[in-house]
Scaffold this active site. Structure first.
Site, PDB file in Angstrom:
ATOM      1  N   GLU A 114     -15.774  29.168  23.479  1.00 25.57           N
ATOM      2  CA  GLU A 114     -15.140  30.452  23.820  1.00 25.57           C
ATOM      3  C   GLU A 114     -16.062  31.522  23.271  1.00 25.57           C
ATOM      4  OE1 GLU A 114     -12.461  30.452  25.599  1.00 25.57           O
ATOM      5  OE2 GLU A 114     -11.839  28.369  25.331  1.00 25.57           O
ATOM      6  N   LYS A 167     -14.323  24.883  10.257  1.00 22.89           N
ATOM      7  CA  LYS A 167     -15.269  25.746   9.546  1.00 22.89           C
ATOM      8  C   LYS A 167     -14.992  27.205   9.877  1.00 22.89           C
ATOM      9  CE  LYS A 167     -19.271  27.612  10.008  1.00 22.89           C
ATOM     10  NZ  LYS A 167     -18.979  28.770   9.159  1.00 22.89           N
ATOM     11  N   GLU A 175     -22.162  43.394  25.035  1.00 28.12           N
ATOM     12  CA  GLU A 175     -20.985  43.391  24.163  1.00 28.12           C
ATOM     13  C   GLU A 175     -21.312  44.187  22.900  1.00 28.12           C
ATOM     14  OE1 GLU A 175     -19.873  39.619  22.209  1.00 28.12           O
ATOM     15  OE2 GLU A 175     -17.830  40.036  22.842  1.00 28.12           O
ATOM     16  N   CYS A 192     -13.120  39.709  21.681  1.00 27.33           N
ATOM     17  CA  CYS A 192     -13.904  39.186  22.811  1.00 27.33           C
ATOM     18  C   CYS A 192     -13.317  39.639  24.143  1.00 27.33           C
ATOM     19  CB  CYS A 192     -13.955  37.672  22.740  1.00 27.33           C
ATOM     20  SG  CYS A 192     -12.348  36.942  22.526  1.00 27.33           S
TER      21      CYS A 192
HETATM   22  P1  NAD Z   1     -20.877  33.844  15.404  1.00 22.68           P
HETATM   23  O1  NAD Z   1     -21.284  33.125  16.619  1.00 22.68           O
HETATM   24  O2  NAD Z   1     -21.934  34.501  14.600  1.00 22.68           O
HETATM   25  O3  NAD Z   1     -20.106  32.867  14.400  1.00 22.68           O
HETATM   26  C1  NAD Z   1     -18.977  32.114  14.795  1.00 22.68           C
HETATM   27  C2  NAD Z   1     -18.877  30.895  13.910  1.00 22.68           C
HETATM   28  O4  NAD Z   1     -20.014  30.059  14.140  1.00 22.68           O
HETATM   29  C3  NAD Z   1     -18.893  31.182  12.425  1.00 22.68           C
HETATM   30  O5  NAD Z   1     -18.036  30.263  11.765  1.00 22.68           O
HETATM   31  C4  NAD Z   1     -20.338  30.917  12.033  1.00 22.68           C
HETATM   32  O6  NAD Z   1     -20.501  30.567  10.676  1.00 22.68           O
HETATM   33  C5  NAD Z   1     -20.667  29.736  12.935  1.00 22.68           C
HETATM   34  N1  NAD Z   1     -22.094  29.576  13.226  1.00 22.68           N
HETATM   35  C6  NAD Z   1     -23.064  30.520  13.214  1.00 22.68           C
HETATM   36  N2  NAD Z   1     -24.255  29.963  13.542  1.00 22.68           N
HETATM   37  C7  NAD Z   1     -24.022  28.633  13.763  1.00 22.68           C
HETATM   38  C8  NAD Z   1     -24.835  27.546  14.154  1.00 22.68           C
HETATM   39  N3  NAD Z   1     -26.139  27.705  14.364  1.00 22.68           N
HETATM   40  N4  NAD Z   1     -24.261  26.331  14.309  1.00 22.68           N
HETATM   41  C9  NAD Z   1     -22.933  26.164  14.127  1.00 22.68           C
HETATM   42  N5  NAD Z   1     -22.106  27.168  13.741  1.00 22.68           N
HETATM   43  C10 NAD Z   1     -22.641  28.394  13.575  1.00 22.68           C
HETATM   44  O7  NAD Z   1     -19.771  34.879  15.898  1.00 22.68           O
HETATM   45  P2  NAD Z   1     -18.959  35.927  15.032  1.00 22.68           P
HETATM   46  O8  NAD Z   1     -19.884  37.050  14.711  1.00 22.68           O
HETATM   47  O9  NAD Z   1     -18.233  35.259  13.910  1.00 22.68           O
HETATM   48  O10 NAD Z   1     -17.857  36.380  16.095  1.00 22.68           O
HETATM   49  C11 NAD Z   1     -18.110  37.341  17.042  1.00 22.68           C
HETATM   50  C12 NAD Z   1     -18.380  36.748  18.402  1.00 22.68           C
HETATM   51  O11 NAD Z   1     -17.350  35.826  18.763  1.00 22.68           O
HETATM   52  C13 NAD Z   1     -18.375  37.774  19.507  1.00 22.68           C
HETATM   53  O12 NAD Z   1     -19.442  37.559  20.398  1.00 22.68           O
HETATM   54  C14 NAD Z   1     -17.056  37.538  20.221  1.00 22.68           C
HETATM   55  O13 NAD Z   1     -17.024  37.964  21.538  1.00 22.68           O
HETATM   56  C15 NAD Z   1     -16.895  36.075  20.077  1.00 22.68           C
HETATM   57  N6  NAD Z   1     -15.483  35.687  20.202  1.00 22.68           N
HETATM   58  C16 NAD Z   1     -15.082  35.027  21.309  1.00 22.68           C
HETATM   59  C17 NAD Z   1     -13.754  34.683  21.471  1.00 22.68           C
HETATM   60  C18 NAD Z   1     -13.291  33.957  22.690  1.00 22.68           C
HETATM   61  O14 NAD Z   1     -12.248  33.337  22.640  1.00 22.68           O
HETATM   62  N7  NAD Z   1     -14.026  33.967  23.783  1.00 22.68           N
HETATM   63  C19 NAD Z   1     -12.832  34.986  20.478  1.00 22.68           C
HETATM   64  C20 NAD Z   1     -13.268  35.651  19.352  1.00 22.68           C
HETATM   65  C21 NAD Z   1     -14.611  35.981  19.225  1.00 22.68           C
END
Ligand code: NAD
Length: 478
Positions: free
Chosen positions: A250, A175, A381, A284
């Site tokens: 992650e 997804k 962050e 991240c």
């Molecule tokens: P997000 O958590 O809003 O979304 C990530 C994914 O989760 C998307 O596909 C979203 O549609 C899905 N999602 C959202 N709510 C959900 C739920 N309730 N149940 C299941 N899936 C759900 O994050 P984002 O805004 O897309 O990305 C930014 C964040 O990701 C930042 O906090 C960043 O630090 C983190 N990040 C971490 C890493 C790592 O490897 N540690 C890498 C990249 C990004």
């Protein structure tokens, strides 16, 4: 081959979502809509999971590892062949500078190659049990893996979840984030073309709260591999717990960049801007809080600011661009809110923080000094092009402050003293560190966080452990 796909990839077919809803794609550099993709509904997600389960049981699980490896090598080959259209797609979709987008596509190909080669080296053990007989372990695939990925590195993260899961014999429902579904759908297309059986990789753009939660709670899903925000990660872990699903998370970070007085300060200052402003700070691993030993503080800040001002901010489709727009207006507002708050508190904005163009979600890299440890911008962050720099006097006190963060993902240490490098590397609470470098991600090495930055590891041979169950078999000997 045309890698542009807008339908849901379910059971080998790209098709409309059940309710006919669409997700509009906006080019962050122009603010103009340029594409629509189908939006999966709850029923589509259930169909994809059931199809993946059938594909798992119907053959992929039982295919010899060497045959699975052939398909993965083929996927890597097709990714390499399509590097330019894939990179252009990512550039338009999320405003990623084209050079970075190309590198990330190639990283995706390397990940498929690594696991295609790695699965044959993912050994079990024979164990001399006290009872005698023959005792050995098997790494067995789990079944359906839900891979939920964010918008900041859409293609490589999709690859580094899908490739080890598939190599180990699982089926994957991927997804992508709603802002960045295009390269995930293209990966679905390339995988089919490479000979991956229908249903083994399903790709479902859709709302996280709706279909993401179906993926997390569906009884046929055995493992949830998530990259995204800590807030959503915590929710996913809670939802997955009732089914005791395996999870790897992650999550977010607030990574330190620690500059000691004995380091090559010129090199550290020249390289550090891109350790936080690359991907417009939406990383991240962004080293967004910089600790500089007081003896070299002024020199470092001066050089860091000069290097930040020199970064080329602009149209991501141009080769020379280093910093593109943020992914959305909302993401830029988050950064601007942090900057406004800091300004109200009298913190010093040394450079950037303004909008350089009238169109596009751009924000010039911002450097703050004079911040205090309790400031939100120092602790939280930002996920945008904002960095804070503070001086420190005492190593132990600085480390206490570094480790006071709830996060523990990444970080850098700059010193010429090997003893210090090893001591500080051991004491910083984070999953990934680099010394005299800002490199966090290596295909061959584990990647993941301590504390609120996550659980489990992506990449390296470690990831294969996360996509398999360990079985022990004992054979009696007469
Ligand atoms: P997000 O958590 O809003 O979304 C990530 C994914 O989760 C998307 O596909 C979203 O549609 C899905 N999602 C959202 N709510 C959900 C739920 N309730 N149940 C299941 N899936 C759900 O994050 P984002 O805004 O897309 O990305 C930014 C964040 O990701 C930042 O906090 C960043 O630090 C983190 N990040 C971490 C890493 C790592 O490897 N540690 C890498 C990249 C990004």
């Amino acid at each position: 081959m045309n890698v542009n796909q807008s339908g849901l990839c379910i059971n080998g077919v790209f098709r409309p979502g059940a309710a006919g809803r669409k997700i509009v794609q906006i080019n962050p550099a122009t603010e103009a809509a340029f594409a629509e993709v189908e939006c999966a509904e709850v029923g589509d997600a259930a169909e994809a999971i059931e199809g993946a389960s059938k594909a798992f049981e119907g053959g992929w699980r039982d295919l010899a590892p060497g045959r699975r490896a052939e398909v993965l090598f083929q996927i890597a080959r097709l990714i390499r062949e399509h590097v330019n259209p894939l990179a252009e797609m990512e550039c338009r979709n999320i405003g990623k500078p084209i050079g970075d987008a190309r590198d990330e596509v190639l990283l995706g190909a390397r990940v498929f190659e690594y696991y295609a080669g790695g699965i044959g080296r993912f050994y079990g053990q024979t164990i001399p049990v006290a009872k005698g007989g023959f005792d050995f372990t098997w790494h067995q695939p789990m079944g359906v893996v839900a891979a939920i990925v964010p918008w900041n590195f859409p293609f490589p993260i999709a690859c580094w979840k899908a490739a080890p899961a598939l190599a180990a014999g699982n089926a994957v429902v991927l997804k992508p984030a709603s802002q960045s579904p295009l390269t995930a759908l293209a990966l679905g297309k390339l995988a089919l073309e490479a000979g991956l059986p229908s249903g083994v990789l399903q790709v479902l753009p859709g709302a996280g709260r709706e279909i993401g939660e179906v993926l997390v709670t569906h009884p046929l899903v055995r493992k949830v591999s998530f990259t995204g925000s800590t807030e959503v990660g915590v929710r996913i872990m809670g939802l997955a717990s009732s089914g005791l699903k395996r999870v790897s998370l992650e999550l977010g970070g607030k990574s330190p960049n620690i500059i000691f007085g004995d380091s090559d300060v010129d090199k550290a200052a020249a390289g550090s801007p891109m350790s936080v402003f690359a991907n417009t700070g939406q990383d991240c691993c962004a080293r967004s809080r910089i600790y500089v030993e007081r003896s070299v503080f002024d020199r470092f800040v001066e050089q860091f600011v000069a290097a930040s001002r020199a970064l080329v901010v602009g149209d991501p489709s141009e080769e020379k661009t280093q910093v593109g727009p943020l992914v959305s207006a909302g993401q830029r507002t988050i950064s601007e809110t942090f900057l406004e708050e800091s300004s109200r508190m009298g913190r010093k904005l040394v450079c950037g923080g303004d909008r350089p163009f009238s169109k596009g979600f751009y924000l010039r890299p911002a450097v703050l000094v004079g911040v205090e440890p309790e400031d939100r911008v120092w602790r939280e962050e930002v996920f945008g092009p904002v960095v804070c720099i503070r001086p420190f006097d005492d190593e132990a006190e600085m480390l206490r402050e570094v480790n006071a963060s709830p996060y523990g993902l990444s970080g850098s240490i700059w010193t010429r003293d090997l003893d210090r490098a090893l001591r500080v590397s051991r004491l910083v609470e984070s999953g990934v560190l680099s010394v005299n470098s800002h490199s966090s991600v290596h295909v061959e090495a584990p990647f993941g966080g301590f504390k609120m930055s996550g659980i489990g590891r992506d990449l390296g041979m470690h990831a294969l452990e996360g996509y398999t169950e360990l079985k022990n078999v004992f054979i009696a000997q007469n």
